[in-house]
Design a protein around this motif. Structure first.
Motif, PDB file in Angstrom:
ATOM      1  N   GLY A  50       0.846  -1.408  -0.134  1.00  0.00           N
ATOM      2  CA  GLY A  50      -0.160  -0.616   0.330  1.00  0.00           C
ATOM      3  C   GLY A  50       0.743   1.476   0.401  1.00  0.00           C
ATOM      4  N   ASP A  51       1.734   1.678  -0.608  1.00  0.00           N
ATOM      5  CA  ASP A  51       3.075   2.336  -0.898  1.00  0.00           C
ATOM      6  C   ASP A  51       2.273   3.320  -1.358  1.00  0.00           C
ATOM      7  OD1 ASP A  51       4.844   2.009   1.663  1.00  0.00           O
ATOM      8  OD2 ASP A  51       5.511   0.079   0.072  1.00  0.00           O
ATOM      9  N   THR A  52       2.020   3.085  -1.961  1.00  0.00           N
ATOM     10  CA  THR A  52       1.409   4.381  -3.265  1.00  0.00           C
ATOM     11  C   THR A  52       0.243   4.505  -3.238  1.00  0.00           C
ATOM     12  OG1 THR A  52       3.259   3.160  -5.492  1.00  0.00           O
ATOM     13  CG2 THR A  52       0.954   4.426  -6.240  1.00  0.00           C
ATOM     14  N   THR A  53      -0.663   3.201  -2.401  1.00  0.00           N
ATOM     15  CA  THR A  53      -2.351   3.254  -2.073  1.00  0.00           C
ATOM     16  C   THR A  53      -2.315   4.427  -1.650  1.00  0.00           C
ATOM     17  OG1 THR A  53      -2.213   1.201  -2.106  1.00  0.00           O
ATOM     18  CG2 THR A  53      -4.333   2.395  -1.254  1.00  0.00           C
ATOM     19  N   ALA A  54      -1.519   4.809  -0.014  1.00  0.00           N
ATOM     20  CA  ALA A  54      -1.484   5.469   1.206  1.00  0.00           C
ATOM     21  C   ALA A  54      -1.380   7.203   0.199  1.00  0.00           C
ATOM     22  CB  ALA A  54      -0.119   5.521   1.617  1.00  0.00           C
ATOM     23  N   VAL A  55      -0.758   7.338  -0.921  1.00  0.00           N
ATOM     24  CA  VAL A  55      -0.207   8.671  -1.694  1.00  0.00           C
ATOM     25  C   VAL A  55      -1.729   9.474  -2.119  1.00  0.00           C
ATOM     26  CG1 VAL A  55       1.103  10.158  -2.987  1.00  0.00           C
ATOM     27  CG2 VAL A  55       2.036   8.496  -1.046  1.00  0.00           C
ATOM     28  N   LEU A  56      -2.177   8.166  -3.432  1.00  0.00           N
ATOM     29  CA  LEU A  56      -3.137   8.024  -4.105  1.00  0.00           C
ATOM     30  C   LEU A  56      -4.116   8.477  -3.034  1.00  0.00           C
ATOM     31  CD1 LEU A  56      -2.900   4.875  -5.759  1.00  0.00           C
ATOM     32  CD2 LEU A  56      -2.785   7.347  -7.162  1.00  0.00           C
ATOM     33  N   ALA A  57      -4.777   7.557  -1.760  1.00  0.00           N
ATOM     34  CA  ALA A  57      -5.444   8.299  -1.222  1.00  0.00           C
ATOM     35  C   ALA A  57      -5.398   9.615  -0.454  1.00  0.00           C
ATOM     36  CB  ALA A  57      -5.617   7.131   0.343  1.00  0.00           C
ATOM     37  N   TYR A  58      -4.368  10.405  -0.603  1.00  0.00           N
ATOM     38  CA  TYR A  58      -4.107  11.517   0.198  1.00  0.00           C
ATOM     39  C   TYR A  58      -4.687  12.288  -1.038  1.00  0.00           C
ATOM     40  CZ  TYR A  58      -1.887  15.830   1.991  1.00  0.00           C
ATOM     41  OH  TYR A  58      -1.304  16.997   2.646  1.00  0.00           O
ATOM     42  N   PHE A  59      -3.988  11.919  -2.194  1.00  0.00           N
ATOM     43  CA  PHE A  59      -4.294  12.954  -3.081  1.00  0.00           C
ATOM     44  C   PHE A  59      -5.664  12.953  -3.757  1.00  0.00           C
ATOM     45  CE2 PHE A  59       0.104  12.795  -3.288  1.00  0.00           C
ATOM     46  CZ  PHE A  59       0.584  14.561  -4.091  1.00  0.00           C
ATOM     47  N   THR A  60      -6.352  11.595  -4.186  1.00  0.00           N
ATOM     48  CA  THR A  60      -7.563  11.800  -4.177  1.00  0.00           C
ATOM     49  C   THR A  60      -8.990  12.453  -3.216  1.00  0.00           C
ATOM     50  OG1 THR A  60     -10.091  10.276  -5.131  1.00  0.00           O
ATOM     51  CG2 THR A  60      -8.466   9.388  -3.550  1.00  0.00           C
ATOM     52  N   VAL A  90      -5.716   1.657   6.875  1.00  0.00           N
ATOM     53  CA  VAL A  90      -7.731   1.161   6.399  1.00  0.00           C
ATOM     54  C   VAL A  90      -8.331   1.542   7.920  1.00  0.00           C
ATOM     55  CG1 VAL A  90      -7.737  -0.264   4.267  1.00  0.00           C
ATOM     56  CG2 VAL A  90      -8.441  -0.967   6.770  1.00  0.00           C
ATOM     57  N   ALA A  91      -7.586   1.647   9.085  1.00  0.00           N
ATOM     58  CA  ALA A  91      -7.506   2.634  10.135  1.00  0.00           C
ATOM     59  C   ALA A  91      -6.451   3.094  10.482  1.00  0.00           C
ATOM     60  CB  ALA A  91      -7.030   0.836  11.292  1.00  0.00           C
ATOM     61  N   SER A  92      -6.382   3.551  10.057  1.00  0.00           N
ATOM     62  CA  SER A  92      -5.898   5.695   9.451  1.00  0.00           C
ATOM     63  C   SER A  92      -6.158   6.575   9.233  1.00  0.00           C
ATOM     64  CB  SER A  92      -4.551   5.336   9.072  1.00  0.00           C
ATOM     65  OG  SER A  92      -4.699   5.244   7.290  1.00  0.00           O
ATOM     66  N   SER A  93      -6.191   7.421   9.225  1.00  0.00           N
ATOM     67  CA  SER A  93      -6.546   8.385   8.775  1.00  0.00           C
ATOM     68  C   SER A  93      -7.693   8.664   7.636  1.00  0.00           C
ATOM     69  CB  SER A  93      -5.881  10.237   8.510  1.00  0.00           C
ATOM     70  OG  SER A  93      -5.090   9.746   8.423  1.00  0.00           O
ATOM     71  N   LEU A  94      -6.612   7.728   6.256  1.00  0.00           N
ATOM     72  CA  LEU A  94      -7.061   8.064   4.646  1.00  0.00           C
ATOM     73  C   LEU A  94      -7.678   6.381   4.243  1.00  0.00           C
ATOM     74  CD1 LEU A  94      -3.410   8.615   4.208  1.00  0.00           C
ATOM     75  CD2 LEU A  94      -4.893   9.878   3.881  1.00  0.00           C
ATOM     76  N   GLY A  95      -8.047   5.630   5.444  1.00  0.00           N
ATOM     77  CA  GLY A  95      -9.297   4.849   5.396  1.00  0.00           C
ATOM     78  C   GLY A  95     -10.184   4.318   4.719  1.00  0.00           C
ATOM     79  N   ASN A  96     -11.190   5.569   5.244  1.00  0.00           N
ATOM     80  CA  ASN A  96     -12.222   5.776   4.684  1.00  0.00           C
ATOM     81  C   ASN A  96     -12.813   5.770   2.997  1.00  0.00           C
ATOM     82  OD1 ASN A  96     -13.548   5.993   7.379  1.00  0.00           O
ATOM     83  ND2 ASN A  96     -13.839   8.067   7.250  1.00  0.00           N
ATOM     84  N   GLN A  97     -11.710   5.960   2.587  1.00  0.00           N
ATOM     85  CA  GLN A  97     -11.054   6.515   0.911  1.00  0.00           C
ATOM     86  C   GLN A  97     -10.414   4.939   0.184  1.00  0.00           C
ATOM     87  OE1 GLN A  97     -10.256   9.328   2.884  1.00  0.00           O
ATOM     88  NE2 GLN A  97      -8.592  10.211   1.651  1.00  0.00           N
ATOM     89  N   ILE A  98     -10.228   4.191   1.170  1.00  0.00           N
ATOM     90  CA  ILE A  98      -9.429   2.931   0.591  1.00  0.00           C
ATOM     91  C   ILE A  98      -9.514   1.419   0.905  1.00  0.00           C
ATOM     92  CG2 ILE A  98      -7.055   1.314   1.309  1.00  0.00           C
ATOM     93  CD1 ILE A  98      -5.814   4.186   2.242  1.00  0.00           C
ATOM     94  N   LYS A  99     -10.250   0.516  -0.500  1.00  0.00           N
ATOM     95  CA  LYS A  99     -10.343  -0.517  -0.131  1.00  0.00           C
ATOM     96  C   LYS A  99      -9.168  -1.092  -0.868  1.00  0.00           C
ATOM     97  CE  LYS A  99     -14.406  -3.751  -1.786  1.00  0.00           C
ATOM     98  NZ  LYS A  99     -15.486  -3.820  -1.588  1.00  0.00           N
ATOM     99  N   MET A 100      -8.764  -2.421   0.191  1.00  0.00           N
ATOM    100  CA  MET A 100      -7.659  -3.294  -0.693  1.00  0.00           C
ATOM    101  C   MET A 100      -8.203  -4.720  -0.215  1.00  0.00           C
ATOM    102  SD  MET A 100      -4.509  -1.225   2.131  1.00  0.00           S
ATOM    103  CE  MET A 100      -3.210  -2.245   0.287  1.00  0.00           C
ATOM    104  N   GLU A 101      -8.092  -5.292  -1.201  1.00  0.00           N
ATOM    105  CA  GLU A 101      -8.343  -6.716  -1.498  1.00  0.00           C
ATOM    106  C   GLU A 101      -7.382  -7.269  -1.742  1.00  0.00           C
ATOM    107  OE1 GLU A 101     -11.471  -7.741  -3.609  1.00  0.00           O
ATOM    108  OE2 GLU A 101     -12.939  -6.800  -1.968  1.00  0.00           O
TER     109      GLU A 101
END
Length: 278
Positions: A50-60, A90-101
């Motif tokens: 999720g290294d890129t996932t977290a950054v994508l979530a921040y920017f979106t 997903v438990a962090s402040s960015l978690g609401n906009q992330i779904k990881m499977e």
């Protein structure tokens, strides 16, 4: 970029410290190059930890959504598994906009989305993990229907600094003995050049509109690949009894070059090519 942005995103990751900060900083460069806009719907293929996932979530942002998938299982990865990293993220402040499977094969018939369902299809440092060029081509072709823009990043095999030679040699060595395997869990299974990737993207119907070289010398990926190859090469060769004798001797010669490089040269990571296609 503001260091506070990188720190805020890195704090959402399970791994802490300088290594994570540098990984996050590198991903911020990628996302900025791609021009990810707030409120976007994003599909990330090959998300890993999720290294890129977290950054994508921040920017979106809060109005956006990142659906991140990986074919590996949640127990894969070290020192933190994919599943542990996902749970923390997903438990962090960015978690609401992330779904990881995980354990999602994007090429399976059961995996499909409506046409242009996503604003962005992201493939970040995941292509060398694939088994073959045919697999990458199939993913690029299938995903083209689902998104308006392709955001692709991978290491660039065209070295720009002599200190990058060891990273490239470690990748080449792995790609050589991985070519004889039918099943593998290695981080590097194939090697694609920038030209290979652009050709496959074009054949899939993507039009590359931007290409940027990004160099992040503080990353430790080169060191990790070199150390892993030198530690496990003998074991890898023993597990490939069908390998031609001449090729085995060539690989052993390359290993000697890699060992000499490690003793005499600093190890810097390869540059990354960031592609934007529509």
């Amino acid at each position: 970029m503001a260091p506070s942005i990188v720190s805020n995103i890195a704090d959402c990751m399970a791994v802490k410290g300088e290594i994570q900060f540098n990984q996050t900083e590198h991903r911020v460069k990628l996302v900025e190059s791609w021009g990810i806009e707030a409120g976007s719907k994003i599909l990330e293929i090959g998300c890993g930890q999720g290294d890129t996932t977290a950054v994508l979530a921040y920017f979106t942002g809060e109005k956006g959504q990142v659906y991140a998938v990986d074919i590996a299982g949640p127990d894969y990865g070290s020192p933190v598994t994919l599943g542990e990293s996902r749970d923390y993220l997903v438990a962090s402040s960015l978690g609401n906009q992330i779904k990881m499977e995980f354990q999602v094969n994007i090429l399976a018939d059961t995996v499909t989305f409506p046409e242009n369902h996503f604003d962005y299809i992201v493939f970040s440092h995941a292509s060398w993990y694939l088994r073959s060029a045919e697999e990458l081509s199939a993913i690029l072709k299938k995903s083209r229907r689902w998104g308006k823009q392709l955001c692709f990043a991978e290491w660039d095999a065209a070295i720009q600094h002599v200190e990058q030679q060891s990273h490239l040699l470690a990748v080449l060595l792995q790609a050589q003995y991985e070519a004889f395997k039918t099943d593998s869990e290695a981080n590097i299974r194939s090697l694609f050049t920038v030209e290979d990737i652009k050709d496959m993207a074009k054949d899939a119907g993507w039009n590359v509109v931007k290409e940027e070289s990004i160099y992040s010398p503080k990353l430790k990926d080169g060191d990790w690949e070199v150390d892993m190859v030198l530690e496990f090469a003998e074991k890898e060769l023993r597990q490939l009894p069908e390998i031609p004798g001449k090729l085995e001797k060539l690989i052993r010669s390359q290993l000697r070059i890699l060992q000499r490089n490690k003793e005499t040269l600093p190890i810097h990571p390869l540059s990354t090519v960031a592609l934007t296609a529509r």
